[in-house]
Write a protein that holds these residues in place. Structure first.
Motif, mmCIF file in Angstrom:
data_model
loop_
_atom_site.group_PDB
_atom_site.id
_atom_site.type_symbol
_atom_site.label_atom_id
_atom_site.label_comp_id
_atom_site.label_asym_id
_atom_site.label_seq_id
_atom_site.Cartn_x
_atom_site.Cartn_y
_atom_site.Cartn_z
ATOM 1 N N GLN A 277 76.444 -13.388 1.745
ATOM 2 C CA GLN A 277 76.780 -13.994 2.867
ATOM 3 C C GLN A 277 76.710 -13.274 4.047
ATOM 4 O O GLN A 277 76.721 -13.722 5.130
ATOM 5 C CB GLN A 277 78.200 -14.638 2.469
ATOM 6 N N GLU A 278 77.039 -12.110 3.741
ATOM 7 C CA GLU A 278 77.243 -11.035 5.173
ATOM 8 C C GLU A 278 76.142 -10.405 5.337
ATOM 9 O O GLU A 278 75.676 -10.051 6.830
ATOM 10 C CB GLU A 278 78.123 -10.046 4.885
ATOM 11 N N ASP A 279 75.088 -9.818 4.429
ATOM 12 C CA ASP A 279 74.074 -9.125 4.850
ATOM 13 C C ASP A 279 72.958 -9.269 3.546
ATOM 14 O O ASP A 279 73.105 -9.998 2.844
ATOM 15 C CB ASP A 279 74.474 -7.482 5.086
ATOM 16 N N GLN A 280 71.827 -8.438 4.161
ATOM 17 C CA GLN A 280 70.823 -8.218 3.004
ATOM 18 C C GLN A 280 70.066 -7.066 3.087
ATOM 19 O O GLN A 280 70.722 -6.008 3.739
ATOM 20 C CB GLN A 280 69.641 -9.204 3.536
ATOM 21 N N GLY A 281 69.595 -6.798 1.975
ATOM 22 C CA GLY A 281 69.381 -5.155 1.644
ATOM 23 C C GLY A 281 68.135 -5.037 0.667
ATOM 24 O O GLY A 281 67.667 -5.984 0.226
ATOM 25 N N ARG A 282 67.919 -3.791 0.795
ATOM 26 C CA ARG A 282 66.879 -3.285 -0.374
ATOM 27 C C ARG A 282 67.604 -2.233 -1.468
ATOM 28 O O ARG A 282 68.023 -1.119 -0.532
ATOM 29 C CB ARG A 282 65.614 -3.115 0.440
ATOM 30 N N VAL A 283 67.016 -2.175 -2.587
ATOM 31 C CA VAL A 283 67.562 -1.202 -3.430
ATOM 32 C C VAL A 283 66.286 -0.374 -3.878
ATOM 33 O O VAL A 283 65.301 -1.312 -4.292
ATOM 34 C CB VAL A 283 68.231 -1.508 -4.425
ATOM 35 N N TRP A 284 66.231 0.983 -3.776
ATOM 36 C CA TRP A 284 64.976 1.737 -4.362
ATOM 37 C C TRP A 284 65.775 2.168 -5.565
ATOM 38 O O TRP A 284 66.840 3.092 -5.440
ATOM 39 C CB TRP A 284 64.450 2.744 -3.108
ATOM 40 N N VAL A 285 65.226 2.436 -6.682
ATOM 41 C CA VAL A 285 65.666 3.018 -7.829
ATOM 42 C C VAL A 285 64.657 4.071 -8.559
ATOM 43 O O VAL A 285 63.147 3.392 -8.593
ATOM 44 C CB VAL A 285 66.217 2.214 -8.820
ATOM 45 N N PHE B 172 79.620 -7.157 -8.765
ATOM 46 C CA PHE B 172 80.646 -6.748 -7.890
ATOM 47 C C PHE B 172 80.193 -6.830 -6.386
ATOM 48 O O PHE B 172 81.327 -6.873 -5.582
ATOM 49 C CB PHE B 172 80.721 -5.113 -8.029
ATOM 50 N N GLY B 173 79.062 -6.828 -6.049
ATOM 51 C CA GLY B 173 78.550 -6.880 -4.559
ATOM 52 C C GLY B 173 78.401 -8.477 -4.193
ATOM 53 O O GLY B 173 78.245 -8.921 -3.167
ATOM 54 N N GLU B 174 78.563 -9.247 -5.254
ATOM 55 C CA GLU B 174 78.213 -10.803 -5.145
ATOM 56 C C GLU B 174 77.218 -11.259 -4.535
ATOM 57 O O GLU B 174 76.987 -11.875 -3.613
ATOM 58 C CB GLU B 174 79.759 -11.218 -4.383
ATOM 59 N N ALA B 175 76.026 -10.332 -4.697
ATOM 60 C CA ALA B 175 74.891 -10.604 -3.967
ATOM 61 C C ALA B 175 73.746 -11.315 -4.936
ATOM 62 O O ALA B 175 73.966 -11.374 -6.173
ATOM 63 C CB ALA B 175 74.341 -9.002 -3.829
ATOM 64 N N ARG B 176 72.901 -12.034 -4.286
ATOM 65 C CA ARG B 176 71.901 -12.628 -5.123
ATOM 66 C C ARG B 176 70.518 -11.582 -4.962
ATOM 67 O O ARG B 176 70.212 -11.510 -3.967
ATOM 68 C CB ARG B 176 71.798 -13.942 -4.365
#
Length: 190
Positions: A142-150, A114-118
Motif C-alpha cells: 500500500q505504501e511503496d513498490q520495489g525490486r529485489v535482486w538475489v 512480514f512486509g505485507e507485500a504482493r
C-alpha cells in the motif's frame, strides 16, 4: 433437601478495561517514540566505497545517505541501508547454504509474510558488470513498490540480497540509481 448457597456473580469487565487500557498505552508509547526518533543519516561522499561485510562492497550514487541506525556489520550477516530522495536501497549479505531458487522463494515468502507485500511473478535473471548474477523480482504494497535482486554464491555459502523501494510515484525515477549501485557491487571470496 436443603438449598445450596449461590455464589454472587462478580464483574470482570472493569478489570478487563484496565488491562486493555494498559496495553493500548504501552503500544501507543512505543509507536509514538518510534515516530519521533530520527534515523542517524550520514552523508556519503561521492565515489566512496561502502563495505557490506568482509567480502562485498559497492559504490553509492551521489545524493544518498547511510542510515547508520538500520545498518549492521558482522562476519556473517551484514547490511547497509541507504536513504535518498527517491527511496531506500538495502544491500544484505547473509549466510546461506541452499540454492538460488530456494533463496528467491525464501525472500518472496518473507516479503509476503512480514512486509505485507504482493510479489509480482516477473522473475528475471540479471548479471552485473562486476560478475554478480542471480534472479530479480518486483513487489508492491500500500505504501511503496520495489525490486529485489538475489544472488547466491554457493562456494562461499552466502546470499547477497539487494532491495530498492520507493513510493509509487518515485519508483521509476529511482530504478536507474538502484541499477547503478547494483552494477557497482564487487565480491571477494571469503
Amino acid at each position: 433437601m436443603p438449598e445450596l448457597p449461590r455464589r454472587e456473580p462478580y464483574r470482570t469487565w472493569p478489570g478487563g478495561l484496565i488491562v486493555l487500557a494498559v496495553i493500548v498505552g504501552y503500544v501507543s508509547l512505543w509507536v509514538g517514540l518510534d515516530d519521533t526518533i530520527e534515523p542517524d543519516l550520514q552523508p556519503i561522499p561521492a565515489g566512496s566505497v561502502q563495505q557490506v561485510g568482509p567480502a562485498v562492497s559497492f559504490v553509492p550514487v551521489a545524493g544518498w545517505y547511510l542510515d547508520a541506525t538500520d545498518s549492521s556489520q558482522s562476519d556473517s550477516t551484514s547490511s547497509v541501508l541507504l536513504v535518498g530522495k527517491t527511496g531506500q536501497f538495502n544491500v544484505q549479505v547473509l549466510p546461506w547454504e541452499g540454492t538460488l531458487a530456494e533463496e528467491v522463494k525464501r525472500q518472496k515468502d518473507t516479503d509476503e509474510a512480514f512486509g505485507e507485500a504482493r510479489v509480482i511473478d516477473n522473475d528475471a535473471t540479471f548479471t552485473t558488470a562486476g560478475g554478480l548474477s542471480g534472479t530479480t523480482f518486483s513487489f508492491f504494497n500500500q505504501e511503496d513498490q520495489g525490486r529485489v535482486w538475489v544472488s547466491v554464491d554457493e562456494t562461499a555459502d552466502r546470499a547477497i540480497v539487494m532491495v530498492g523501494r520507493s513510493p509509487d510515484s518515485a519508483f521509476d525515477q529511482g530504478l536507474p540509481e538502484y541499477q547503478a549501485m547494483i552494477d557497482s557491487i564487487r565480491t571477494e571470496q571469503s
